[in-house]
Motif scaffolding. Structure first.
Motif: not given
Length: 442
Positions: A226-247
């Motif tokens: 419901w909110w992912a459409w607000k992400l542009n390419l850099p923000r989406a990559v950053l969100a994925g990388v940060c979540l991967c590192v924390c995980h």
């Protein structure tokens, strides 16, 4: 213990304890699909009808089914043979300038590579969901118990990435998100109830005692779409990388990964479903990477050649990343959805997109824009959830009707092919019906 329990236990043991194969072999397992796509495009040219349905199943579905069963030890040779036929067909078609049918179906609203990707993921999933219960399906393609590369491990996370590609580009209605999330949750509960009352075989280490993939889809849908459409390419990559590192830190430094893969008791709801709970951040991260892929694809859709080169370069970069992660952080694990597993799944998806874009570029260059997406893929893409449901229900009916472990060769392959064609027949019929209704209202 009665006979039903013995059969159920035998099935669980048959699909348990596997360590997978190599990353190369996982890619090679579906390699025949890609050149078969070009051959199908040249012969069928996007035309609809039952004679073309039969043609597509022979040219596209049959090589895939055989590469996962009878010819599983010769996937490279099969892929190269189909590739030779594809090159020959391309040369002949471009040299003799074959007439292009004007009745070929095109979906102008979607990128062809995305439709092909989703169609392939659903088709492979439909085949392996049943095939894994037969001896003709090699155990190295079955889900891994702890670590390793496996074709079946990529099915669920591939769905999530593909959903991120398409869902991350449109602003959804919040009520529709809740409705879809509730529907998926009900499907998950329904599957849980049916498995319980029918004493159906249940591999606990897939998602846990109670959880299943429908709950994963529901969680990602409600929390992200419901909110992912607000992400542009850099923000989406950053969100994925940060979540991967924390995980990754939770799995390693926090010791969560060891706990999930251990034989610790499953007394509480969380411990009983620890695979599902712990793997959720990995699936959410893969969804964000899918959103990033969608941003890149849709931004470059009007410059198809440039887009093809960029996706090929991205595939190479992801391949290098997988090699590095494998070397320094270890093998992928679908049970904990570690960072190697996530990046390998993204690489696999991006590689498929790169190949489909290459096929589209070849068709545009040598075949005057010939439709490259098979009508079967259009039909699957129109109703992906129905395809998944039909595969699950049909698999359950077949497994409760016969003991698949006792079915000899080649009858097991005949059953797998007939089951696959039955699912595609329903989807194709609904697709043709939709098109007829559109023509009537046009």
């Amino acid at each position: 213990m009665g006979p039903p329990h013995s059969v159920s236990d035998a099935h669980v043991k048959f699909v348990s304890g596997h360590s997978g194969s190599s990353g190369y072999e996982v890619v090679s397992a579906v390699s025949a699909v890609f050149p078969a796509l070009l051959v199908t495009a040249i012969v069928v040219q996007g035309r609809c009808g039952w004679q073309w349905f039969v043609t597509e199943t022979i040219l596209l579905v049959l090589p895939l089914a055989l590469s996962l069963t009878a010819l599983s030890d010769f996937t490279f040779e099969l892929g190269m043979s189909v590739a030779f036929v594809a090159v020959l067909a391309l040369v002949l078609a471009s040299h003799f300038r074959i007439p292009i049918s004007k009745r070929g179906y095109k979906d102008e609203k979607r990128l062809g590579c995305i439709t092909s990707l989703r169609g392939m993921l659903n088709l492979v999933a439909a085949v392996v969901i049943l095939a894994v219960d037969f001896h003709s399906f090699p155990r190295r393609f079955a889900k891994t118990e702890e670590y390793g590369y496996s074709l079946m491990d990529l099915g669920g996370i591939g769905f999530v990435i593909a959903n991120g590609i398409v869902e991350g580009r449109k602003k959804p209605d919040k009520w529709s998100v809740l409705r879809d999330g509730l529907a998926l949750s009900l499907l998950g509960l329904g599957r849980l109830w049916l498995v319980h009352i029918s004493d159906y075989q249940h591999h606990v280490t897939e998602y846990g005692v109670h959880a299943n993939f429908f709950f994963t889809l529901a969680f990602v849908k409600i929390t992200c779409s419901w909110w992912a459409w607000k992400l542009n390419l850099p923000r989406a990559v950053l969100a994925g990388v940060c979540l991967c590192v924390c995980h990754h830190l939770c799995l390693t430094v926090g010791g969560v990964g060891v706990w999930v893969l251990s034989s610790a008791p499953r007394h509480t709801l969380i411990s009983a479903n620890r695979e599902w709970v712990v793997s959720l951040p990995g699936y959410v991260a893969s969804y964000f990477f899918g959103v990033a892929l969608g941003c890149h694809l849709f931004a470059g859709q009007n410059r198809r050649t440039h887009l093809t080169y960029s996706v090929i370069c991205l595939t190479v970069c992801l391949f290098v990343s997988v090699v590095g992660l494998h070397h320094y952080l270890g093998l992928p694990s679908r049970r904990i959805a570690n960072i190697t597993f996530i990046i390998y799944a993204v690489f696999y998806t991006t590689m498929a997109l790169a190949i489909y874009l290459t096929v589209e570029t070849l068709a545009a260059t040598f075949l005057r824009g010939l439709p490259t997406v098979p009508t079967i893929f259009h039909a699957i893409n129109r109703r992906p959830l129905l395809c998944f449901l039909l595969a699950n229900v049909s698999t359950g009916i077949i497994n409760k009707s016969i003991n698949t472990l006792d079915v000899p060769y080649p009858w097991d392959i005949i059953i797998i092919v007939a089951y696959t064609l039955g699912i595609l027949f329903v989807l194709y019929f609904l697709f043709l019906r939709d098109n007829m209704q559109k023509l009537k209202h046009a």
